[in-house]
Design a protein around this motif. Structure first.
Motif, PDB file in Angstrom:
ATOM      1  N   GLU A  16     -10.499 -13.371 -11.445  1.00 17.76           N
ATOM      2  CA  GLU A  16      -9.136 -13.511 -11.961  1.00 17.76           C
ATOM      3  C   GLU A  16      -8.380 -12.194 -11.854  1.00 17.76           C
ATOM      4  OE1 GLU A  16      -9.793 -14.827 -15.963  1.00 17.76           O
ATOM      5  OE2 GLU A  16      -9.848 -16.940 -15.395  1.00 17.76           O
ATOM      6  N   LYS A  17      -9.046 -11.099 -12.207  1.00 15.87           N
ATOM      7  CA  LYS A  17      -8.422  -9.777 -12.165  1.00 15.87           C
ATOM      8  C   LYS A  17      -8.053  -9.406 -10.716  1.00 15.87           C
ATOM      9  CE  LYS A  17      -9.289  -5.048 -13.757  1.00 15.87           C
ATOM     10  NZ  LYS A  17     -10.269  -4.149 -14.371  1.00 15.87           N
ATOM     11  N   ALA A  18      -8.951  -9.681  -9.788  1.00 16.43           N
ATOM     12  CA  ALA A  18      -8.691  -9.374  -8.377  1.00 16.43           C
ATOM     13  C   ALA A  18      -7.520 -10.202  -7.846  1.00 16.43           C
ATOM     14  CB  ALA A  18      -9.945  -9.627  -7.546  1.00 16.43           C
ATOM     15  N   ILE A  19      -7.467 -11.460  -8.220  1.00 13.10           N
ATOM     16  CA  ILE A  19      -6.381 -12.339  -7.763  1.00 13.10           C
ATOM     17  C   ILE A  19      -5.038 -11.854  -8.316  1.00 13.10           C
ATOM     18  CG2 ILE A  19      -5.420 -14.666  -8.030  1.00 13.10           C
ATOM     19  CD1 ILE A  19      -8.336 -15.687  -7.693  1.00 13.10           C
ATOM     20  N   LYS A  20      -5.013 -11.508  -9.593  1.00 14.42           N
ATOM     21  CA  LYS A  20      -3.769 -11.007 -10.192  1.00 14.42           C
ATOM     22  C   LYS A  20      -3.341  -9.695  -9.529  1.00 14.42           C
ATOM     23  CE  LYS A  20      -4.276 -13.265 -14.632  1.00 14.42           C
ATOM     24  NZ  LYS A  20      -4.630 -13.130 -16.037  1.00 14.42           N
ATOM     25  N   LEU A  21      -4.295  -8.830  -9.235  1.00  9.29           N
ATOM     26  CA  LEU A  21      -3.995  -7.565  -8.554  1.00  9.29           C
ATOM     27  C   LEU A  21      -3.372  -7.835  -7.189  1.00  9.29           C
ATOM     28  CD1 LEU A  21      -4.196  -4.461  -8.270  1.00  9.29           C
ATOM     29  CD2 LEU A  21      -6.487  -4.819  -7.351  1.00  9.29           C
ATOM     30  N   LEU A  22      -3.966  -8.738  -6.436  1.00  6.47           N
ATOM     31  CA  LEU A  22      -3.422  -9.073  -5.120  1.00  6.47           C
ATOM     32  C   LEU A  22      -2.018  -9.647  -5.232  1.00  6.47           C
ATOM     33  CD1 LEU A  22      -6.596 -10.621  -3.465  1.00  6.47           C
ATOM     34  CD2 LEU A  22      -5.385  -8.571  -2.692  1.00  6.47           C
ATOM     35  N   GLN A  23      -1.814 -10.516  -6.191  1.00  5.79           N
ATOM     36  CA  GLN A  23      -0.503 -11.150  -6.347  1.00  5.79           C
ATOM     37  C   GLN A  23       0.576 -10.152  -6.758  1.00  5.79           C
ATOM     38  OE1 GLN A  23      -1.673 -14.210  -9.134  1.00  5.79           O
ATOM     39  NE2 GLN A  23      -1.868 -15.748  -7.518  1.00  5.79           N
TER      40      GLN A  23
END
Length: 186
Positions: free
Chosen positions: A56-63
């Motif tokens: 979740e953290k990685a996805i939010k960072l990418l977004q």
């Protein structure tokens, strides 16, 4: 698909996995028995929850880091870390191009793997042979191959997957997973 629906699907898969891991079954006497692996390691679900949080953290960072940047480049090497980054970019729903920068001496299997993942293969302006003829062989004091063959700009923003655990230097350099670097526009 929205992030929440992807997350819900992932959590459902984790619950199914828990059932498979625990192997809960009822004996003839009505007692519940568990798979030995789960019984000996009750922290499996906690560990899986931690993995979901990291995703979740990685996805939010990418977004957040790619917002309003148009198409971004995903530096793809053909390794497991690149495969994970590729899947995270897909899950994040960002606009990206996965690019494998060929060195002209790459293993056929690596190129085939990249192609099977839908990755774009970019050929360099000079071959490895040309570079070696001009400069000689690289060594630990003269490292020039990657800067010529791999570390050049294709798009203004580039995503590079780096694990801190790979070396002490990287651990210090990438203190936070929220650290991002951008190429300057030309």
């Amino acid at each position: 698909a929205s992030f929440s629906s992807i997350k819900d699907d992932f959590v459902a898969q984790l619950k199914d996995l828990k059932k498979q891991i625990t192997g809960e079954r009822t004996t003839k006497k009505g007692k519940k028995k568990q798979n030995r692996m789960f019984r000996n390691n009750p922290n499996i679900m906690e560990s899986l929850k931690e993995q979901v949080e990291k995703i979740e953290k990685a996805i939010k960072l990418l977004q957040t880091t790619t917002k309003n940047r148009g198409v971004v480049e995903l530096a793809y090497s053909g390794g497991k870390d690149s495969d994970v980054c590729l899947e995270l970019c897909k899950m994040a729903g960002i606009n990206f191009r996965a690019i494998y920068k060929c060195t002209t001496i790459d293993p056929n299997g690596t190129i085939a793997h990249a192609k099977s993942k839908g990755v774009e293969i970019v050929k360099p302006k000079e071959t490895m042979r040309d570079i070696l003829q001009k400069r000689g062989f690289p060594n630990r004091r003269r490292r020039f191959c990657c800067s010529i063959l791999k570390e050049y700009k294709v798009l203004d923003t580039c995503i590079i997957g780096v694990r801190k655990a790979e070396s002490r230097r990287r651990n210090k350099r990438y203190a936070e997973t929220t650290q991002c670097r951008y190429y300057n526009k030309k």
